[in-house]
Design a protein around this motif. Structure first.
Motif, PDB file in Angstrom:
ATOM      1  N   CYS A 113       0.840  -1.201   0.000  1.00  0.00           N
ATOM      2  CA  CYS A 113       0.000   0.000   0.000  1.00  0.00           C
ATOM      3  C   CYS A 113       0.876   1.252   0.000  1.00  0.00           C
ATOM      4  O   CYS A 113       1.612   1.504   0.966  1.00  0.00           O
ATOM      5  N   THR A 114       0.807   2.030  -1.078  1.00  0.00           N
ATOM      6  CA  THR A 114       1.582   3.258  -1.194  1.00  0.00           C
ATOM      7  C   THR A 114       0.758   4.449  -0.702  1.00  0.00           C
ATOM      8  O   THR A 114      -0.320   4.713  -1.223  1.00  0.00           O
ATOM      9  N   THR A 115       1.277   5.138   0.316  1.00  0.00           N
ATOM     10  CA  THR A 115       0.550   6.278   0.884  1.00  0.00           C
ATOM     11  C   THR A 115       1.320   7.590   0.759  1.00  0.00           C
ATOM     12  O   THR A 115       0.733   8.650   0.953  1.00  0.00           O
ATOM     13  N   ASN A 116       2.636   7.519   0.479  1.00  0.00           N
ATOM     14  CA  ASN A 116       3.480   8.719   0.469  1.00  0.00           C
ATOM     15  C   ASN A 116       3.360   9.478   1.785  1.00  0.00           C
ATOM     16  O   ASN A 116       3.388  10.712   1.818  1.00  0.00           O
ATOM     17  N   CYS A 117       3.195   8.733   2.868  1.00  0.00           N
ATOM     18  CA  CYS A 117       2.933   9.370   4.163  1.00  0.00           C
ATOM     19  C   CYS A 117       4.100  10.209   4.658  1.00  0.00           C
ATOM     20  O   CYS A 117       3.916  11.110   5.482  1.00  0.00           O
ATOM     21  N   GLN A 118       5.300   9.933   4.176  1.00  0.00           N
ATOM     22  CA  GLN A 118       6.462  10.691   4.653  1.00  0.00           C
ATOM     23  C   GLN A 118       6.571  12.078   4.008  1.00  0.00           C
ATOM     24  O   GLN A 118       7.154  12.982   4.592  1.00  0.00           O
ATOM     25  N   THR A 119       6.025  12.208   2.812  1.00  0.00           N
ATOM     26  CA  THR A 119       6.208  13.458   2.070  1.00  0.00           C
ATOM     27  C   THR A 119       4.914  14.198   1.772  1.00  0.00           C
ATOM     28  O   THR A 119       4.942  15.384   1.435  1.00  0.00           O
ATOM     29  N   ASP A 120       3.782  13.509   1.873  1.00  0.00           N
ATOM     30  CA  ASP A 120       2.501  14.131   1.546  1.00  0.00           C
ATOM     31  C   ASP A 120       2.143  15.153   2.623  1.00  0.00           C
ATOM     32  O   ASP A 120       1.964  14.805   3.788  1.00  0.00           O
ATOM     33  N   SER A 121       2.035  16.396   2.221  1.00  0.00           N
ATOM     34  CA  SER A 121       1.727  17.447   3.192  1.00  0.00           C
ATOM     35  C   SER A 121       0.303  17.323   3.733  1.00  0.00           C
ATOM     36  O   SER A 121       0.005  17.752   4.838  1.00  0.00           O
ATOM     37  N   LYS A 122      -0.589  16.710   2.938  1.00  0.00           N
ATOM     38  CA  LYS A 122      -1.955  16.481   3.405  1.00  0.00           C
ATOM     39  C   LYS A 122      -1.960  15.242   4.290  1.00  0.00           C
ATOM     40  O   LYS A 122      -1.456  14.198   3.921  1.00  0.00           O
ATOM     41  N   GLU A 123      -2.566  15.372   5.435  1.00  0.00           N
ATOM     42  CA  GLU A 123      -2.544  14.287   6.405  1.00  0.00           C
ATOM     43  C   GLU A 123      -3.450  13.144   5.950  1.00  0.00           C
ATOM     44  O   GLU A 123      -4.652  13.322   5.776  1.00  0.00           O
ATOM     45  N   ASN A 124      -2.863  11.971   5.721  1.00  0.00           N
ATOM     46  CA  ASN A 124      -3.599  10.793   5.317  1.00  0.00           C
ATOM     47  C   ASN A 124      -4.455  10.302   6.494  1.00  0.00           C
ATOM     48  O   ASN A 124      -3.951  10.137   7.610  1.00  0.00           O
ATOM     49  N   ARG A 125      -5.745  10.047   6.233  1.00  0.00           N
ATOM     50  CA  ARG A 125      -6.642   9.683   7.331  1.00  0.00           C
ATOM     51  C   ARG A 125      -6.241   8.360   7.982  1.00  0.00           C
ATOM     52  O   ARG A 125      -6.325   8.209   9.206  1.00  0.00           O
ATOM     53  N   TYR A 126      -5.817   7.404   7.176  1.00  0.00           N
ATOM     54  CA  TYR A 126      -5.419   6.110   7.726  1.00  0.00           C
ATOM     55  C   TYR A 126      -4.201   6.271   8.633  1.00  0.00           C
ATOM     56  O   TYR A 126      -4.153   5.708   9.729  1.00  0.00           O
ATOM     57  N   ILE A 127      -3.213   7.035   8.178  1.00  0.00           N
ATOM     58  CA  ILE A 127      -2.012   7.255   8.974  1.00  0.00           C
ATOM     59  C   ILE A 127      -2.363   7.953  10.279  1.00  0.00           C
ATOM     60  O   ILE A 127      -1.886   7.577  11.357  1.00  0.00           O
ATOM     61  N   LYS A 128      -3.216   8.975  10.191  1.00  0.00           N
ATOM     62  CA  LYS A 128      -3.632   9.696  11.401  1.00  0.00           C
ATOM     63  C   LYS A 128      -4.348   8.763  12.366  1.00  0.00           C
ATOM     64  O   LYS A 128      -4.142   8.823  13.587  1.00  0.00           O
ATOM     65  N   ALA A 129      -5.204   7.889  11.823  1.00  0.00           N
ATOM     66  CA  ALA A 129      -5.942   6.958  12.674  1.00  0.00           C
ATOM     67  C   ALA A 129      -4.999   6.013  13.406  1.00  0.00           C
ATOM     68  O   ALA A 129      -5.151   5.777  14.612  1.00  0.00           O
ATOM     69  N   VAL A 130      -4.002   5.468  12.706  1.00  0.00           N
ATOM     70  CA  VAL A 130      -3.063   4.525  13.325  1.00  0.00           C
ATOM     71  C   VAL A 130      -2.279   5.207  14.443  1.00  0.00           C
ATOM     72  O   VAL A 130      -2.136   4.658  15.544  1.00  0.00           O
ATOM     73  N   PHE A 131      -1.777   6.410  14.181  1.00  0.00           N
ATOM     74  CA  PHE A 131      -1.021   7.118  15.208  1.00  0.00           C
ATOM     75  C   PHE A 131      -1.916   7.475  16.398  1.00  0.00           C
ATOM     76  O   PHE A 131      -1.511   7.340  17.557  1.00  0.00           O
ATOM     77  N   ASP A 132      -3.126   7.932  16.109  1.00  0.00           N
ATOM     78  CA  ASP A 132      -4.030   8.346  17.184  1.00  0.00           C
ATOM     79  C   ASP A 132      -4.452   7.149  18.034  1.00  0.00           C
ATOM     80  O   ASP A 132      -4.576   7.250  19.261  1.00  0.00           O
ATOM     81  N   LEU A 133      -4.673   6.003  17.402  1.00  0.00           N
ATOM     82  CA  LEU A 133      -5.049   4.802  18.145  1.00  0.00           C
ATOM     83  C   LEU A 133      -3.960   4.410  19.141  1.00  0.00           C
ATOM     84  O   LEU A 133      -4.245   4.093  20.301  1.00  0.00           O
ATOM     85  N   GLY A 134      -2.709   4.426  18.685  1.00  0.00           N
ATOM     86  CA  GLY A 134      -1.607   4.088  19.582  1.00  0.00           C
ATOM     87  C   GLY A 134      -1.493   5.051  20.748  1.00  0.00           C
ATOM     88  O   GLY A 134      -1.258   4.642  21.895  1.00  0.00           O
ATOM     89  N   GLU A 135      -1.686   6.338  20.471  1.00  0.00           N
ATOM     90  CA  GLU A 135      -1.603   7.349  21.524  1.00  0.00           C
ATOM     91  C   GLU A 135      -2.741   7.205  22.522  1.00  0.00           C
ATOM     92  O   GLU A 135      -2.539   7.336  23.737  1.00  0.00           O
ATOM     93  N   ILE A 136      -3.932   6.902  22.023  1.00  0.00           N
ATOM     94  CA  ILE A 136      -5.083   6.740  22.919  1.00  0.00           C
ATOM     95  C   ILE A 136      -4.886   5.547  23.843  1.00  0.00           C
ATOM     96  O   ILE A 136      -5.183   5.615  25.049  1.00  0.00           O
ATOM     97  N   VAL A 137      -4.391   4.441  23.311  1.00  0.00           N
ATOM     98  CA  VAL A 137      -4.159   3.248  24.132  1.00  0.00           C
ATOM     99  C   VAL A 137      -3.186   3.566  25.269  1.00  0.00           C
ATOM    100  O   VAL A 137      -3.408   3.181  26.422  1.00  0.00           O
ATOM    101  N   MET A 138      -2.092   4.269  24.963  1.00  0.00           N
ATOM    102  CA  MET A 138      -1.114   4.607  25.995  1.00  0.00           C
ATOM    103  C   MET A 138      -1.712   5.546  27.040  1.00  0.00           C
ATOM    104  O   MET A 138      -1.530   5.343  28.252  1.00  0.00           O
ATOM    105  N   ASN A 139      -2.434   6.556  26.596  1.00  0.00           N
ATOM    106  CA  ASN A 139      -3.041   7.484  27.548  1.00  0.00           C
ATOM    107  C   ASN A 139      -4.074   6.786  28.426  1.00  0.00           C
ATOM    108  O   ASN A 139      -4.203   7.096  29.626  1.00  0.00           O
ATOM    109  N   ARG A 140      -4.802   5.844  27.846  1.00  0.00           N
ATOM    110  CA  ARG A 140      -5.801   5.123  28.628  1.00  0.00           C
ATOM    111  C   ARG A 140      -5.138   4.253  29.706  1.00  0.00           C
ATOM    112  O   ARG A 140      -5.653   4.145  30.823  1.00  0.00           O
TER     113      ARG A 140
END
Length: 383
Positions: free
Chosen positions: A192-219
């Protein structure tokens, strides 16, 4: 009167079962834990435990690091007044723990389950052994060798970004490294190519994965939302649920599309539209039909056990989410800490630099060679 007495008895049994007994058990655990851990690590606060000292912040990690000279092998971490963990910081102490077959902790792993399902990280028993056996092929050297170009490409993208940054300004490396490892994992697991490292627009899938990990730790560090019912009433819980639904739908779409591709590729090679059983799960046949390097998802869809049964769509989704989480987050942490250590100890940094120069020579990238010894094949990185 009899009905009233029966009702009161019923209520009493319910309270005893669901409130009083768990509370008494928890109090006993707290007492035993405090006795066993007395003198090992900081004494917990009667209500907050260690939470007034330790949170998911850089300051907390620095504080925990400062405790290492005082407690170099083992310590304790209390998540509120009742839940406590051992913190192991020496390999001699860690080794016997890792060698045990104790059941996995449902408190920590349970927070991950709505996201990554019952994959290898949280599953146990017969299911764990079966799926672990089925996934072994995904880590064969022939499969891993094909990922080397992806590793090089993603690392180069990250380094190219760093070159354009102001040389005097500090860089928060973990975010960049996390994007690089997630880029790697999306390509290696699902092509799956997302260009997540260079795409200035925030990819929703990438944001979801990062946010999920952060929520689990905070919880984990907030006992007030450990309970599922309470958690899903909060804005954080609703956001977590929404992210899970989006990530699962994204995965399922790719899985179904790949199943159709595999089926059509195998049928076109064999001219047999009724392929089933072990023939349709032939990894080598699919590789021959497509001429591509198989990714993790290909292996999950094609692999079969001794009875000719493969993984269900739900099991495949769970393993994809599990490896995306485990593969990018832990690897990013390890790489970032390695950079920190190299920056802290310049002498070792120079030794590593010389080793890389010696291995690469005049080559730009590292490639994977497998050489034959007298007994077996070994992987080694050479120029």
């Amino acid at each position: 009167m009899i009905l009233l007495i029966a009702l009161l008895l019923t209520v009493g049994v319910v309270l005893m079962t669901y409130l009083v007994r768990p509370l008494l058990t928890t109090l006993r655990w707290r007492k035993e834990g405090k006795i066993k851990m007395k003198g090992i690590g900081l004494e917990p606060h009667w209500l907050l435990g260690s939470l007034h000292l330790v949170q998911v912040t850089e300051e907390s990690f620095n504080f925990m690091e400062s405790l290492l000279p005082l407690y170099p092998k083992i310590g304790q971490l209390w998540m509120g007044p009742f839940v406590w963990y051992l913190t192991l910081t020496h390999p001699h102490v860690l080794k016997p723990i890792l060698a045990t077959a104790e059941p996995k902790d449902e408190l920590g792993y349970g927070f991950l389950r709505p996201w990554i399902g019952d994959g290898l990280l949280v599953s146990k028993g017969k299911k764990w052994h079966r799926n672990r056996h089925l996934l072994t092929r995904a880590f064969h050297f022939d499969i891993l060798r094909g990922y080397t170009e992806i590793f090089n490409s993603c690392a180069t993208t990250m380094l190219d970004k760093w070159v354009t940054m102001p040389q005097s300004a500090p860089v928060e490396m973990f975010k960049h490294v996390s994007l690089m490892t997630l880029d790697n994992m999306l390509l290696c697991t699902m092509s799956c190519t997302t260009n997540c490292q260079t795409d200035s627009k925030e990819n929703r899938y990438i944001k979801a994965v990062f946010d999920l990990g952060e929520i689990v730790m905070n919880r984990m560090f907030n006992p007030l939302i450990h309970n599922d019912f309470v958690f899903y009433l909060t804005p954080m819980g609703r956001r977590f649920k929404g992210h899970c639904e989006y990530v699962h739908a994204f995965d399922e779409k790719i899985i179904q599309e790949r199943k159709v591709l595999i089926k059509s590729s195998l049928e076109s090679l064999t001219n047999d539209s009724k392929m089933h059983g072990e023939d349709s799960g032939n990894v080598e046949l699919y590789k021959k039909a497509t001429g591509k390097n198989l990714d993790f998802l290909d292996i999950l869809l094609l692999t079969k056990d001794e009875d000719g049964k493969g993984l269900s769509d739900r099991e495949i989704r769970d393993e994809v989410d599990t490896f995306l989480f485990e593969g990018h987050d832990t690897t990013a942490s390890g790489i970032s800490w390695a950079f920190y250590c190299l920056a802290t100890y310049p002498d070792y940094q120079e030794k590593c630099r010389e080793e890389v120069r010696r291995i690469l020579g005049d080559k730009e990238f590292i490639s994977w060679f497998v050489w034959l010894s007298s007994l077996q094949w070994f992987p080694t990185f050479v120029s």
